[in-house]
Design an enzyme around this catalytic site. Sequence first.
Site, mmCIF file in Angstrom:
data_model
loop_
_atom_site.group_PDB
_atom_site.id
_atom_site.type_symbol
_atom_site.label_atom_id
_atom_site.label_comp_id
_atom_site.label_asym_id
_atom_site.label_seq_id
_atom_site.Cartn_x
_atom_site.Cartn_y
_atom_site.Cartn_z
ATOM 1 C CB THR B 153 -79.348 118.006 90.791
ATOM 2 O OG1 THR B 153 -80.509 117.923 91.034
ATOM 3 C CG2 THR B 153 -78.552 116.897 91.539
ATOM 4 C CB SER B 159 -82.446 114.862 98.930
ATOM 5 O OG SER B 159 -82.334 113.721 98.086
ATOM 6 N N GLY B 192 -80.601 117.671 82.481
ATOM 7 C CA GLY B 192 -80.923 117.181 81.215
ATOM 8 C C GLY B 192 -80.746 118.192 80.046
ATOM 9 C CD GLN B 349 -97.930 84.978 83.598
ATOM 10 O OE1 GLN B 349 -97.100 84.352 84.249
ATOM 11 N NE2 GLN B 349 -97.413 85.635 82.398
ATOM 12 N N GLY B 420 -88.443 84.527 79.562
ATOM 13 C CA GLY B 420 -87.117 84.830 78.773
ATOM 14 C C GLY B 420 -87.137 86.008 77.893
ATOM 15 C CD GLU B 443 -90.813 117.366 90.365
ATOM 16 O OE1 GLU B 443 -91.520 117.426 91.548
ATOM 17 O OE2 GLU B 443 -90.390 118.347 89.773
#
Lengths: 723, 723
Positions: B153, B159, B192, B349, B420, B443
Site C-alpha cells: 500500500t 485498493s 505493519g 436484549q 455504560g 484484504e
Amino acid sequence: MSNNIPTRFPDLAPKGPSGELLLAAERAKTSFDVKDLSRFMYTKKWLDKMTQITEVLESEPAFDKTNRYYQSREEKISTSLWKDRRLTELVKEQKWSETETQIANFLFDQSTPFTLHYNMFIPTLRTQTTDEQKKLFLEPALKHHIIGCYAQTELGHGSNVQGLETTATYIPETNEFEIHSPTLTSSKWWIGGLGKAATHAIVMARLITNGKDFGPHPFCVQIRSLQDHRPLKGITVGDIGPKFGFNTVDNGFIMFEHYRIPHVAFLAKYSKVKAGSGEYVKPPNAKLSYGTMVFVRANIVMGSRFALAKATTIAIRYSAVRQQFVDAANPRKWDNKIIETPVIDYTMQQYRLLPAVAATYAFFFTGREMLRLYDLNQEAMKNGNFDLLADLHASSSGLKSLTTTMAISSIEDCRRACGGHGYSNFSGLGQFYQDYLPNVTWEGDNYILTQQTSRYLLKTFRNVVAGKAVPSEYNQTITYLTQYLENPKAKCPATKPADFLNPELILSAFGFRAAYGIAQVAEQIDRHGRTWNSMLVEIARISKAHCQFVLVRNFIIGLQADASLSTPERRPISNVLKTLSALFALYTMEQELAEFLLPGYLSSEQTAMLKAQVISLLDEIRPNAVGLVDAFALPDYFLHSALGKYDGKVYEAMTQMAEREPLNHTQVVQGYEECIKPLISQVRPKVAGDRMVFSRLLPSYKKKSKWCRVFIHFWEFSVTPLI
Amino acid sequence: MSNNIPTRFPDLAPKGPSGELLLAAERAKTSFDVKDLSRFMYTKKWLDKMTQITEVLESEPAFDKTNRYYQSREEKISTSLWKDRRLTELVKEQKWSETETQIANFLFDQSTPFTLHYNMFIPTLRTQTTDEQKKLFLEPALKHHIIGCYAQTELGHGSNVQGLETTATYIPETNEFEIHSPTLTSSKWWIGGLGKAATHAIVMARLITNGKDFGPHPFCVQIRSLQDHRPLKGITVGDIGPKFGFNTVDNGFIMFEHYRIPHVAFLAKYSKVKAGSGEYVKPPNAKLSYGTMVFVRANIVMGSRFALAKATTIAIRYSAVRQQFVDAANPRKWDNKIIETPVIDYTMQQYRLLPAVAATYAFFFTGREMLRLYDLNQEAMKNGNFDLLADLHASSSGLKSLTTTMAISSIEDCRRACGGHGYSNFSGLGQFYQDYLPNVTWEGDNYILTQQTSRYLLKTFRNVVAGKAVPSEYNQTITYLTQYLENPKAKCPATKPADFLNPELILSAFGFRAAYGIAQVAEQIDRHGRTWNSMLVEIARISKAHCQFVLVRNFIIGLQADASLSTPERRPISNVLKTLSALFALYTMEQELAEFLLPGYLSSEQTAMLKAQVISLLDEIRPNAVGLVDAFALPDYFLHSALGKYDGKVYEAMTQMAEREPLNHTQVVQGYEECIKPLISQVRPKVAGDRMVFSRLLPSYKKKSKWCRVFIHFWEFSVTPLI
C-alpha cells in the site's frame, strides 16, 4: 551519530492533480452562495464570533491541538486541566459571554474535567436550590471556588434510577444526613470530573427519614479538602480507568462510609425535609421537569447535527481528493488526460455519504423546531396548559434515540468511506467516534427511550380510535393516526419516479407507515394479549417510524414555512435544500422499505421508481457536495483532520502529522538493544559496507508443515492493503 | 502525608444475588453437554493444547495482560517487542509446533511488530522465491536473523494496486534494480512492522526494464542496518502515527531515493528478469494465486467467528449478571423474593444478542466448508481442472466482506448491549472493536469486494439463461438460478409459523431472493443499458444476498451432513444447533425483509408468522444462552474482560481494575497545584476542621442569561446516567 534524529519526509509533491486543484474545481461547480447558506443556519453574528474566537484559540498554547492524537491518558488529563484553567482566565480577559465561552468549548471539541461542572453541577444548583443554597453552593461554583460534578449512576444501576442504592439518612439529633454506600454495587460510577478534579458532588441518594425510604434525591456534598485537595475522611474516590473514548475526562467513582453532611446540603427547591422533625414534604407537579428534558434533548439533536457535519465535511472533501481506479465507462479527464476517478464520482460512495449530508440538514430543521416548540410549551405551561407537553416530550425521547444512533453510525460510515486513511487518527474521525459514542447510552439508553415514545403513540392511538383526540397543528401524531384510520387500505399514488418528489406524497407515506405499525402493535397487545416485553422489538420500530416522520416533516415544512428562504437571491439555496429534503426522505424510505411494502402501501413497480429517484437525486446533488459541507463552516482548527482540510492538502498533512509521531523522534526504537539485537545477531553475517552479505547460509531449505486448518488466529492473515 | 497512597475499595460485596450464583443458575438450565460441543468444534486435542498453553502464558511476564488497558503508544510498542522476543524463546523452550505458536498468539490476542514477519514476510518468501532466494532470505527470516514486513500500500494507492507509483528500474550495467519514490503519494504507508522493527521489506514496485513498465512486482529489500538498526542511506522510514486501533503494531512508511538493490532481490519464482539483457519473462497461469486468496479468506471467515465468539461471550455472561428494573408482568424471583430482572430476560436484549451467537456458529460451518472446498479445488487444479475455482473464489470475496462486516457490527452491538460498562475498556470490547476494525478494509475493501462476487453472479446468470451452465453439487449458484428461471413467480409455501423451520423452505427462499436480485440487475444492465457505476448499490446487494444464501446453506447442510452429530449422545447438541440455524436464517430473513417482499415471494401474513417464529426461537434458545457461549471455550486470559469473566464476578473485577488505573496511584492529581489550586483559593474560605465554611458569601445571586439557543456544543448536555 546521535539517535535523536527526527524523521523528515523529502520535499516532494503528491501525484497530480493536487488536492487543492481538485477542491477548487469542485467549488467552482457549486450552484449556490455557500456563505449565505452558512448565515442562514448560524446567523452572521454567530459566524463572526466563531471566527474571532478561532483566532484567539489558535494563538493559545493551552488550546493547541497539535499533540492531541499522540497523548497518553495522563497527558490527556493534565493538558485538559491546563485548558480548564486557561479558559477561566480567557473568559475574563476576552469578556466572553456564556455563548462565546460555549463557542470556545465547541471549537476545542474535547471534554475536560471541568465540563460537568459547567453542564450539570451549575445547572442543577441553579434549578434545584433555595436562595440560601444558591449563596452557599452556586456562587462559589460560578467563581470556581468549588469545582463540582453530578453523581447519579452507580456501579450496579444506571438506567433504573429508582434502583440506586446509596442512602442519605436524616439524623435529627445533629440535623445532618448520613451518606452511605451499603454495597460494592452502590459505588457511584462514571461520574465526569469526580475522578481527580472535583471538590464537590451533587449526589443522588435514597432519602431515608423517620425510617421511610423516599427514593433518590439530590445532595450537594463536599468530597475533597479545599486546603490540599485530598479526599475527606469517610470517602473513597478515584478515576474509573480508561474508556473507549472520553479519556480527557476523569470519570470517577465514589463510596461513602457513614459520611455526615449538614441539613442544608439537601437540595430543597422542590421537596424538603423539615429540620428537627425530619418530615418529608413532596415536590409540586413533576411534569415541569419534562420541559427541561425536552430542552436537553433538542440540544442533543442540534449536537448530532454538528457530529454529522464534522464527519461529512471530512469524508466529502477527502473523497473529492482521493482517486482510485479509472471508471472506464466515464473516465475523468484533467488537462485532456485521463486521470484516476475521484472516489466521490462512484455511485456507491455518493450513496454512503450524500444521505448523511442530507441528514445533517434534516437534524438542523428538527432541532430548530424542537426549540420553538419548547418555548411555546414553556409559555403554555406557565398558564397551566399541558396540552403540548405529552407529544413534545414523547417525540423528544425517540428523536434523541434516533438522531444520536444515526449520527454515530454516520461517523463510522464516513470513517470507513475514507478507506485505510480513515483508520489513522489523523483522519480526525477515530477519536471523534469514540468521544461521541456515549450519546447513544447516556441521557437515556437509546433502546429504552423508544419505549417512552411508543407508550405515548399507543395511548394516542387508543384515544383516536375512541374518538377522544382531535387533530391539531401541534399534534401531528393525532393527524396521521386519524388519516390512517379513515383509510387503512390506502395506496401510494405514485405513477412515475418524479412523483416521489411531491412533499405531500412523501408525508402521507411516512404518516401511513408509522400509523400502520402502531395499529399492528396495539392489536397484538390489546387484542391478542401479547406482553410488553415480548413486543419490545416492534415497540422500538414504531418509535423509529414516528421519529422518521417527524424528521421528514420538519425538514419539508421548515423549508416551506421559512420566509427568509423565499427571496429570489436565496432561490438557489432553497432549491438545493429541497433536493436534500427529498433525498433524505426517499433514502430513508428505501432503508425502511419493508415497512412500506408490508401494508401493501408501496408496490414493487413503485419501489423501482423510488430507487431510480434516489440515484437520480444523488446525481443532482453531486456537483454541490463540497459546497454543502463547506456551508457547515467548520474551521480547520475545529476539524483537526488531515483528510478534511479546507485546502485539500491531504497528503502533505498526513506526512507532517506522521513526522510528529513520538516514535519518529529517534532513529532506533526503544527495545532494540534488548529485543531485536539479540535475535538478529545470533549469527553474525559478514558485512559489506552497511549491507548484509549472506555468506553463512545453512545447506538446505526445509518446508514447514501446512498451517493449521482447524484454527487460525483472526488477524493471522490480516494483510497490508489498507486503503 | 505522602501523595502516593493508592486508592483501595472497601471490602464490600455487590448487592445480591451475586454474579456467581446467577451464572450458576444459568448453567444449570443448559440442555446439552457444553464440553462436548466445544470438542465438536475444536477437537479435544486442540482444546488440551490451548489449556496447556494458557497455563504457560499466564506465568510469563512478557505475556501478562494486567496493564494492557492503561498503556501509552510507546509502552504498547515496547511491551510488544518484549513479547516478540520472549515468544521466539518460548517456542524453543516449549518445543511448540507452528499450530501451538499460533494458539499462543491467539490467546495473547494482540498484534505486534513481528506479526507481519510471520504472516506476510515469511509466507511470501515461501511462495514467491527461487531456491537461491530461499537460502538468502527465507532461512534467515525463519531464524529471526532478519525481520521483515510486506510493503504494498502507498499513501495515494491502496485498493487499486495497479496504480502504485514506486518504481524498480533494472540497471543492466550493474545488474541491479533501483527502487525510487517519485512523489509524496508514492510513499509506502500502513506497512505493519516497518515503522520501527523490520530490517527487510517485501516491496511491491513497478518493474521497469528496457524502458517498459510491467506493473507491480515484489522485491526483497534490506532497509535497516544489521549492525545498529539505523535506516540505510537512501531510505526515509518511520511510523505512520497513532491509529484508531492496532497501536501495538508499528505500521510504517518508507520512501526510497534511487536506492539500489541486487538482481537477486527480485522475487523470481513466477516472473523473471534476465540478468544482463533485462528481458522480462511472464508468469504462468495467474489463476493459481486465486487458490491462496480463497484460503486466506476462509481463514478470515474462521477468524470472524472468534471475533463474534469473544463479543457474545462477554455480552451474554454480563447480561445474565446485570439486573435492571422489574419486569412487572413476569417478575424474576430469587429465594422467593422479587429481584430486578437480569437484562437477558428482556426480548430486546435477546434480539440483540442471540442472533449474533447463532451467526458465530454459522461462520464456523461456512469457514469449515470453505476450507474443504479449498482442498478439493487445490487437488482439482493440480489436475488442470479449474471448474470449482470461479464459484469458490467469487463466493469467498463476498463472504469475506459479509462476515467481517457482520462481525464488527456485532462486536459494537454487543458492546452497546453492555450499557455504560461496555464503554469502559475493562469490558474488553472497546479496544477489541478498534483492533478488529481493519478487517473491513484490508484484504480488499468490503464494498469493492462485492463487485467481484456480483460480476461472477451476473456472468453465471447469463450462462444459465443461455443454457451454458448446468447445476452441480459444487455450484449452488447455478442451481438456485436455474430453479428461479423455471418459476420466477414462485411464492413461499408457509401457512403457519412452524413452516418456517423447514430447511427446504428456508433454502428455497434464500435462493429465490438472491436469484431475483441478480435477474433484476442483469436486466437493468443488459436491457436498459445502465452503467456498472450507476448500479453499484444493487451490485452490493446481490453479493450480500448470495452470501447470505451460502451462510444459511452451509449451516443447514453442515448439520445434516455431519455424521459425528448423528449419535444419540449428541442429539441435544444437534437439536440446539438446528434451532440456532433456524434463528440465523429467519432473523436474517427479517433483516432483509424488503427483498423477500419485493418479488411477492412473501406475503404480509407470512411475514407476521416469520416474526412470531423469530421471537419464539429466541424464547427457545434463551435457557441455553450461557451454555452456548461457554462452549466457545474462551479462557478468561483470552477475554481479559471484567464483564465476561467465567465466574460472573463482574463488579469485583471492575473495581480491581479501577484500582490499577495509574491516576489512582496518587491522591492528588498532577496539575492540581498549577491548575486547580489557584482557582479555588482565590477567595480563602474559613476552614473548620477539613471542611469549608462559607463565611464570605457575596450579597446576592444574579441570574445568568439563558443559554444560547442557536448553537450548543454537542456534548454540552451529555450527562452522567451512562448505564
